[in-house]
Design a protein around this motif. Structure first.
Motif, PDB file in Angstrom:
ATOM      1  N   LEU A   1     -27.800 -22.858 -26.494  1.00  0.00           N
ATOM      2  CA  LEU A   1     -27.952 -23.647 -27.710  1.00  0.00           C
ATOM      3  C   LEU A   1     -26.593 -23.989 -28.329  1.00  0.00           C
ATOM      4  O   LEU A   1     -26.407 -25.084 -28.870  1.00  0.00           O
ATOM      5  CB  LEU A   1     -28.821 -22.877 -28.719  1.00  0.00           C
ATOM      6  CG  LEU A   1     -29.101 -23.592 -30.037  1.00  0.00           C
ATOM      7  CD1 LEU A   1     -29.846 -24.896 -29.812  1.00  0.00           C
ATOM      8  CD2 LEU A   1     -29.878 -22.700 -30.983  1.00  0.00           C
ATOM      9  N   VAL A   2     -25.650 -23.058 -28.229  1.00  0.00           N
ATOM     10  CA  VAL A   2     -24.313 -23.302 -28.804  1.00  0.00           C
ATOM     11  C   VAL A   2     -23.699 -24.531 -28.154  1.00  0.00           C
ATOM     12  O   VAL A   2     -23.204 -25.442 -28.831  1.00  0.00           O
ATOM     13  CB  VAL A   2     -23.402 -22.086 -28.577  1.00  0.00           C
ATOM     14  CG1 VAL A   2     -22.043 -22.336 -29.224  1.00  0.00           C
ATOM     15  CG2 VAL A   2     -24.032 -20.824 -29.116  1.00  0.00           C
ATOM     16  N   ILE A   3     -23.816 -24.569 -26.818  1.00  0.00           N
ATOM     17  CA  ILE A   3     -23.200 -25.677 -26.093  1.00  0.00           C
ATOM     18  C   ILE A   3     -23.908 -26.978 -26.426  1.00  0.00           C
ATOM     19  O   ILE A   3     -23.282 -28.019 -26.638  1.00  0.00           O
ATOM     20  CB  ILE A   3     -23.242 -25.387 -24.577  1.00  0.00           C
ATOM     21  CG1 ILE A   3     -22.396 -24.140 -24.304  1.00  0.00           C
ATOM     22  CG2 ILE A   3     -22.748 -26.576 -23.785  1.00  0.00           C
ATOM     23  CD1 ILE A   3     -22.602 -23.546 -22.956  1.00  0.00           C
ATOM     24  N   ARG A   4     -25.251 -26.904 -26.521  1.00  0.00           N
ATOM     25  CA  ARG A   4     -26.005 -28.101 -26.856  1.00  0.00           C
ATOM     26  C   ARG A   4     -25.619 -28.629 -28.241  1.00  0.00           C
ATOM     27  O   ARG A   4     -25.528 -29.822 -28.466  1.00  0.00           O
ATOM     28  CB  ARG A   4     -27.511 -27.789 -26.828  1.00  0.00           C
ATOM     29  CG  ARG A   4     -28.143 -28.090 -25.489  1.00  0.00           C
ATOM     30  CD  ARG A   4     -29.628 -27.881 -25.575  1.00  0.00           C
ATOM     31  NE  ARG A   4     -29.956 -26.457 -25.567  1.00  0.00           N
ATOM     32  CZ  ARG A   4     -31.074 -25.956 -26.076  1.00  0.00           C
ATOM     33  NH1 ARG A   4     -31.935 -26.745 -26.665  1.00  0.00           N
ATOM     34  NH2 ARG A   4     -31.312 -24.676 -25.994  1.00  0.00           N
ATOM     35  N   THR A   5     -25.377 -27.689 -29.144  1.00  0.00           N
ATOM     36  CA  THR A   5     -25.049 -28.102 -30.506  1.00  0.00           C
ATOM     37  C   THR A   5     -23.647 -28.732 -30.555  1.00  0.00           C
ATOM     38  O   THR A   5     -23.422 -29.740 -31.223  1.00  0.00           O
ATOM     39  CB  THR A   5     -25.138 -26.901 -31.454  1.00  0.00           C
ATOM     40  OG1 THR A   5     -26.376 -26.245 -31.222  1.00  0.00           O
ATOM     41  CG2 THR A   5     -25.078 -27.342 -32.896  1.00  0.00           C
TER      42      THR A   5
ATOM     43  N   ALA B   1     -33.375 -29.250 -30.587  1.00  0.00           N
ATOM     44  CA  ALA B   1     -33.473 -27.861 -30.132  1.00  0.00           C
ATOM     45  C   ALA B   1     -34.929 -27.425 -30.016  1.00  0.00           C
ATOM     46  O   ALA B   1     -35.277 -26.648 -29.135  1.00  0.00           O
ATOM     47  CB  ALA B   1     -32.725 -26.941 -31.108  1.00  0.00           C
ATOM     48  N   PHE B   2     -35.775 -27.942 -30.905  1.00  0.00           N
ATOM     49  CA  PHE B   2     -37.144 -27.414 -30.951  1.00  0.00           C
ATOM     50  C   PHE B   2     -38.191 -28.314 -30.308  1.00  0.00           C
ATOM     51  O   PHE B   2     -39.311 -27.875 -30.092  1.00  0.00           O
ATOM     52  CB  PHE B   2     -37.541 -27.119 -32.400  1.00  0.00           C
ATOM     53  CG  PHE B   2     -36.820 -25.942 -32.968  1.00  0.00           C
ATOM     54  CD1 PHE B   2     -37.004 -24.684 -32.409  1.00  0.00           C
ATOM     55  CD2 PHE B   2     -35.941 -26.083 -34.021  1.00  0.00           C
ATOM     56  CE1 PHE B   2     -36.338 -23.583 -32.910  1.00  0.00           C
ATOM     57  CE2 PHE B   2     -35.266 -24.980 -34.529  1.00  0.00           C
ATOM     58  CZ  PHE B   2     -35.462 -23.739 -33.977  1.00  0.00           C
ATOM     59  N   LEU B   3     -37.832 -29.558 -30.009  1.00  0.00           N
ATOM     60  CA  LEU B   3     -38.826 -30.477 -29.463  1.00  0.00           C
ATOM     61  C   LEU B   3     -39.577 -29.909 -28.240  1.00  0.00           C
ATOM     62  O   LEU B   3     -40.805 -29.978 -28.185  1.00  0.00           O
ATOM     63  CB  LEU B   3     -38.186 -31.823 -29.134  1.00  0.00           C
ATOM     64  CG  LEU B   3     -39.148 -32.945 -28.774  1.00  0.00           C
ATOM     65  CD1 LEU B   3     -40.146 -33.174 -29.895  1.00  0.00           C
ATOM     66  CD2 LEU B   3     -38.411 -34.238 -28.486  1.00  0.00           C
ATOM     67  N   PRO B   4     -38.860 -29.316 -27.278  1.00  0.00           N
ATOM     68  CA  PRO B   4     -39.599 -28.795 -26.119  1.00  0.00           C
ATOM     69  C   PRO B   4     -40.634 -27.741 -26.484  1.00  0.00           C
ATOM     70  O   PRO B   4     -41.675 -27.636 -25.842  1.00  0.00           O
ATOM     71  CB  PRO B   4     -38.492 -28.166 -25.253  1.00  0.00           C
ATOM     72  CG  PRO B   4     -37.243 -28.800 -25.703  1.00  0.00           C
ATOM     73  CD  PRO B   4     -37.420 -29.127 -27.145  1.00  0.00           C
ATOM     74  N   PHE B   5     -40.366 -26.975 -27.549  1.00  0.00           N
ATOM     75  CA  PHE B   5     -41.315 -25.936 -27.943  1.00  0.00           C
ATOM     76  C   PHE B   5     -42.635 -26.535 -28.411  1.00  0.00           C
ATOM     77  O   PHE B   5     -43.674 -25.881 -28.391  1.00  0.00           O
ATOM     78  CB  PHE B   5     -40.732 -25.081 -29.079  1.00  0.00           C
ATOM     79  CG  PHE B   5     -39.618 -24.188 -28.645  1.00  0.00           C
ATOM     80  CD1 PHE B   5     -39.894 -22.999 -27.987  1.00  0.00           C
ATOM     81  CD2 PHE B   5     -38.300 -24.532 -28.860  1.00  0.00           C
ATOM     82  CE1 PHE B   5     -38.869 -22.169 -27.568  1.00  0.00           C
ATOM     83  CE2 PHE B   5     -37.280 -23.713 -28.450  1.00  0.00           C
ATOM     84  CZ  PHE B   5     -37.549 -22.529 -27.794  1.00  0.00           C
ATOM     85  N   VAL B   6     -42.598 -27.758 -28.901  1.00  0.00           N
ATOM     86  CA  VAL B   6     -43.839 -28.422 -29.307  1.00  0.00           C
ATOM     87  C   VAL B   6     -44.426 -29.202 -28.134  1.00  0.00           C
ATOM     88  O   VAL B   6     -45.624 -29.183 -27.902  1.00  0.00           O
ATOM     89  CB  VAL B   6     -43.616 -29.375 -30.499  1.00  0.00           C
ATOM     90  CG1 VAL B   6     -44.948 -29.865 -31.036  1.00  0.00           C
ATOM     91  CG2 VAL B   6     -42.852 -28.675 -31.595  1.00  0.00           C
TER      92      VAL B   6
ATOM     93  N   GLY C   1     -35.155 -19.452 -39.645  1.00  0.00           N
ATOM     94  CA  GLY C   1     -34.036 -18.517 -39.554  1.00  0.00           C
ATOM     95  C   GLY C   1     -32.820 -19.081 -38.856  1.00  0.00           C
ATOM     96  O   GLY C   1     -31.827 -18.385 -38.667  1.00  0.00           O
ATOM     97  N   MET C   2     -32.890 -20.359 -38.469  1.00  0.00           N
ATOM     98  CA  MET C   2     -31.787 -20.962 -37.703  1.00  0.00           C
ATOM     99  C   MET C   2     -30.474 -20.962 -38.489  1.00  0.00           C
ATOM    100  O   MET C   2     -30.448 -21.341 -39.657  1.00  0.00           O
ATOM    101  CB  MET C   2     -32.207 -22.396 -37.350  1.00  0.00           C
ATOM    102  CG  MET C   2     -31.133 -23.211 -36.662  1.00  0.00           C
ATOM    103  SD  MET C   2     -30.701 -22.515 -35.082  1.00  0.00           S
ATOM    104  CE  MET C   2     -31.797 -23.428 -34.025  1.00  0.00           C
ATOM    105  N   PHE C   3     -29.379 -20.483 -37.873  1.00  0.00           N
ATOM    106  CA  PHE C   3     -28.092 -20.555 -38.572  1.00  0.00           C
ATOM    107  C   PHE C   3     -27.042 -21.308 -37.769  1.00  0.00           C
ATOM    108  O   PHE C   3     -26.100 -21.848 -38.311  1.00  0.00           O
ATOM    109  CB  PHE C   3     -27.575 -19.154 -38.931  1.00  0.00           C
ATOM    110  CG  PHE C   3     -27.431 -18.234 -37.754  1.00  0.00           C
ATOM    111  CD1 PHE C   3     -26.279 -18.238 -36.995  1.00  0.00           C
ATOM    112  CD2 PHE C   3     -28.466 -17.364 -37.413  1.00  0.00           C
ATOM    113  CE1 PHE C   3     -26.148 -17.384 -35.918  1.00  0.00           C
ATOM    114  CE2 PHE C   3     -28.331 -16.522 -36.324  1.00  0.00           C
ATOM    115  CZ  PHE C   3     -27.175 -16.530 -35.575  1.00  0.00           C
ATOM    116  N   LEU C   4     -27.248 -21.363 -36.450  1.00  0.00           N
ATOM    117  CA  LEU C   4     -26.231 -21.957 -35.601  1.00  0.00           C
ATOM    118  C   LEU C   4     -26.082 -23.458 -35.840  1.00  0.00           C
ATOM    119  O   LEU C   4     -24.976 -23.967 -36.068  1.00  0.00           O
ATOM    120  CB  LEU C   4     -26.611 -21.696 -34.144  1.00  0.00           C
ATOM    121  CG  LEU C   4     -25.524 -22.030 -33.138  1.00  0.00           C
ATOM    122  CD1 LEU C   4     -24.530 -20.889 -33.082  1.00  0.00           C
ATOM    123  CD2 LEU C   4     -26.127 -22.293 -31.791  1.00  0.00           C
TER     124      LEU C   4
END
Lengths: 268, 340
Positions: free
Chosen positions: A100-104, A147-152, A207-210
Motif C-alpha cells: 500500500l505504501v508503494i501504491r500511495t 486502495a479499497f475498491l477491490p475489497f468491494v 483507521g487508515m493513516f497511511l
C-alpha cells in the motif's frame, strides 16, 4: 484469548496516566477521555472531535464511492465470457500484490505537476500552474478509493455472478421501471456481497493513516494518524488507547447504521 | 386478444433457435407449444413476452405489431418455469408486485391481491414467504401474481415441470377450468404430451426451431402429418407403404384407405387403438399373425404382434397369451398416410 487480552489491556491503559517520560503510570483517570472530548489545558476546543468526525466522513464517502464504482464494474466483469472474466478479476487483484505504501507513493507520482492530471487541473485554474494535486482531500479520496475498491468489487462480483436473472426478468415482465428492477430484483440479491464489501472498506478506512499522511498532508489528520502519533512520536499510550477505543465505538456505530440502512432498503 | 407470430426467426450464434415460425392464437384460446427440449418453444415464448428480440419477424397483439414495445409495457405476463418469486417478499407482496409497479392505489391493490390469492386458494398464505410453501403452492402464487395484472395474454413456461405427477394432473385440470372461466388467451410451453393433450385448444408441435403441425389435440393425435409428430405423441405404429393402384401395399399386407395419398412411397400411421382383434377374417385390412408379447397394464393389455411388430391395445378381460394366432383389423379410418 489472543484477541480479547490486547483489547482489555487497551481499555485498562486508556484510564491510566502518562508519566513524564512517556511511561504508563497506573493512576486511574478520566483525563484521556476528557481531552478527547476537547477539554484541555486551555479550555474547550473541538480539534479531536473534528478529527473523529472527519474520519467518519472520509470512511463513509470512501465506502459509498467504492460501492458506486464497484456495481458497474462487478456487472461488467460478470457479463464477460468466462475466460475474459478471470483476466478482469486478475486486473482487479493485481494492485494487491504491491504494498500500500508503494501504491500511495505512486499516486503522488500520478498527481505530480508534470503529468496530465495536474496540468489539466491547472488549466482549469483549480490549482496554480506547476504545482502538484496533492496534498489535498481529492488526493486522499483517490488514494482511499483505489486502495479499497477491490475489497468491494470482489465480494460484490461473487454475488452478481450468482444472480438469478429470472427474477430480473420477472420484475421486467411485471411492468417494473429500471429503478424498481434494481431496487427489488437486483439489490436484495447482491446485498450479502455488498455488505461484506462495505464492512471490509468502512472498518479499515476509519483507521487508515497511511493514505492521509502521504496524500493529505499535515492538515489532513484522521483518527488513524492521531493514534499512530500518540503511540509513536508523542509516546502518550493512555491517550492513544482512549482514541483507539473511541474509534472502535465510532466504527461499531457506523456499522450499526449501515446495517439498519441495509434492512430498510430491503423493505423499499 | 389475438396473438400472432409472423415469420419469427432467431439465431444464437450458429444455432438456429427459430426458423420462420408462424402461429396464430385466437382470443380465449389455450394454445400449447409442444416439443422436445431445444426445439425453440421457450425462445418463442420469450419473444412473445418481450424478454428476447427476434432477428426477423413480428409479433402482433390484436393486429398491432408489438415488437418494439418493451416487456414492461406489453399487456402480457409470464409464469416462469422456476416461478421466479421474489424471496425477500411475502406471497401477498409478490402477488401485488405488478400492480404496485403500475402505481395502482394501495386500497385497490389490497383488494385485487386478496381476490387473487383466494382464486388460487392461497388466502391463508399471504403473510408467509415463498420458501415456506410447497412447490405446488409456489406455482399458484406465480399464477396469481401474473393473473392479478389482468394480462390480455398469459404465457406459461413449463409451469408444472417441477411438480410430481399426481399434483400435475390435478393442476392441469384446474388450469383448464381457470382459463375457461376468465376467458383469456393462454400460451403454454411444455414437453409433456399428456399435459398438452389435456389442457389445450390447439397444439403446435415444434422441432429444431420449426413448427411441424398445428391443430386441436384430436387432430394432432389422430391425424399426425409426419413421422416425428406421430412418434412424439403417444404410441404409433408406422408401416412403410407404397401406393399400387387403389390399394396400399405394405409390409403387413394390402390396405385400403378411404382416400388415397398423392405420393407413391411413404408410410401409414395407426394408433394402437385403431387396431382391433377379430375372431375371424375381417372384411378388409385384415392381418393374420401371432402374438409375440403381452403386458398387463391394468386398464388395458399392451399386445405386440409378430407381423410388423404392430402394437395393439385391448380390454384387459381378453384372454390372450404369447404365441396365440389372431386376426386383427386395421380400421381404415384410423390409418393415416404420411410422407416424409
Amino acid at each position: 484469548m489472543l484477541l480479547t487480552i490486547p483489547a482489555l489491556a487497551l481499555i485498562a491503559v486508556s484510564f491510566a496516566t502518562r508519566g513524564s517520560y512517556g511511561e504508563i503510570q497506573w493512576i486511574f483517570t478520566w483525563e484521556n477521555y476528557e481531552r478527547l472530548m476537547g477539554y484541555g489545558l486551555f479550555g474547550w476546543s473541538p480539534d479531536y472531535l473534528w478529527i473523529l468526525l472527519r474520519s467518519l466522513v472520509v470512511a463513509a464517502v470512501t465506502t459509498t464511492a467504492c460501492i458506486a464504482l464497484a456495481f458497474p464494474l462487478a456487472f461488467f466483469i460478470a457479463r464477460q465470457p468466462k475466460k475474459k472474466r478471470y483476466l478482469w478479476l486478475i486486473l482487479v487483484i493485481i494492485p494487491f500484490w504491491t504494498n500500500l505504501v508503494i501504491r500511495t507513493y505512486a499516486w503522488q507520482l500520478v498527481l505530480s505537476p508534470d503529468l496530465p492530471i495536474a496540468q489539466f487541473a491547472a488549466r482549469l485554474n483549480i490549482i496554480p500552474q506547476g504545482s502538484p494535486l496533492y496534498p489535498s482531500s481529492f488526493a486522499v479520496y483517490m488514494g482511499m478509493i483505489s486502495a479499497f475498491l477491490p475489497f468491494v468489487v470482489l465480494p460484490l462480483y461473487s454475488s452478481v455472478e450468482k444472480l438469478d436473472w429470472t427474477l430480473v426478468e420477472a420484475a421486467y415482465d411485471l411492468y417494473s421501471s429500471k429503478k424498481r428492477i434494481f431496487l427489488q430484483a437486483i439489490l436484495p440479491q447482491t446485498l450479502p456481497g455488498l455488505s461484506v464489501g462495505a464492512i471490509l472498506t468502512f472498518v479499515p478506512a476509519m483507521g487508515m493513516f497511511l493514505v492521509p499522511d502521504l496524500l493529505g498532508g499535515a492538515k489532513y489528520m484522521l483518527v488513524g494518524n492521531l493514534i499512530q502519533q500518540q503511540f509513536g512520536k508523542s509516546r502518550d499510550w493512555p491517550f492513544g488507547a482512549a482514541v483507539s477505543l473511541a474509534l472502535m465505538a465510532l466504527t461499531l456505530i457506523g456499522l450499526f447504521v449501515f446495517r439498519r440502512k441495509g434492512e430498510d432498503m430491503e423493505v423499499v | 386478444m389475438t396473438l400472432e407470430a409472423y415469420a419469427i426467426s432467431k439465431n444464437y450464434g450458429d444455432v438456429q433457435a427459430l426458423q420462420d415460425v408462424d402461429i396464430r392464437v385466437e382470443t380465449g384460446e389455450l394454445f400449447t407449444l409442444l416439443g422436445p427440449s431445444g426445439c425453440g418453444k421457450t425462445t418463442l415464448l420469450r419473444i412473445i413476452a418481450g424478454l428476447e428480440k427476434a432477428d426477423k419477424g413480428t409479433i402482433y397483439l390484436n393486429g398491432t405489431p408489438v415488437s418494439n414495445i418493451p416487456a414492461n409495457q406489453r399487456p402480457v405476463n409470464t409464469v416462469f418455469q422456476s416461478y421466479a418469486l421474489f424471496p425477500h417478499m411475502t406471497n401477498a407482496d409478490n402477488v401485488a408486485y405488478g400492480l404496485r409497479s403500475r402505481k395502482i392505489p394501495e386500497t385497490e391493490v389490497r383488494k385485487k391481491v386478496e381476490a387473487g390469492l383466494e382464486m388460487m386458494e392461497l388466502s391463508e398464505f399471504g403473510d408467509r414467504f415463498p420458501n415456506q410453501l410447497s412447490g405446488g403452492q409456489r406455482q399458484r402464487v406465480a399464477m396469481a401474481r401474473a393473473l392479478v395484472c389482468e394480462p390480455e395474454v398469459l404465457l406459461l413456461d413449463e409451469p408444472m415441470s417441477a411438480l410430481d405427477a399426481k399434483l400435475r394432473t390435478n393442476l392441469q385440470i384446474q388450469l383448464r377450468k381457470l382459463q375457461k372461466k376468465i376467458k383469456k388467451t393462454f400460451v403454454l410451453v411444455t414437453h409433456d404430451q399428456d399435459e398438452a393433450l389435456t389442457v389445450s385448444d390447439k397444439i403446435a408441435i415444434m422441432k429444431n426451431g420449426k413448427v411441424l403441425q398445428i391443430g386441436s389435440p384430436r387432430e394432432i393425435y389422430d391425424r399426425p402429418n409426419c413421422r416425428f409428430v406421430a412418434e412424439f405423441i403417444g404410441t404409433a405404429n408406422i408401416i412403410d407403404a407404397r401406393r399400387d393402384g387403389d390399394v396400399m401395399t405394405t409390409s403387413v399386407g394390402d390396405m385400403i384407405l378411404p382416400e388415397l395419398p398423392d405420393w407413391k412411397d411413404g408410410a401409414l400411421v395407426i394408433r394402437p387403438e385403431g387396431i382391433l382383434l377379430r375372431n375371424d377374417k375381417p372384411a378388409k385390412n385384415g392381418v393374420q399373425t401371432k402374438v409375440s408379447e403381452v403386458y398387463y397394464r391394468g386398464t388395458f393389455l399392451d399386445v405386440t404382434l409378430e407381423t410388423g411388430n404392430l402394437r395393439v391395445r385391448c380390454a384387459p378381460h381378453n384372454k390372450i397369451e404369447t404365441g396365440d394366432s389372431v386376426w386383427v383389423e386395421l380400421l381404415e379410418d384410423a390409418l393415416v398416410a404420411i410422407h416424409d
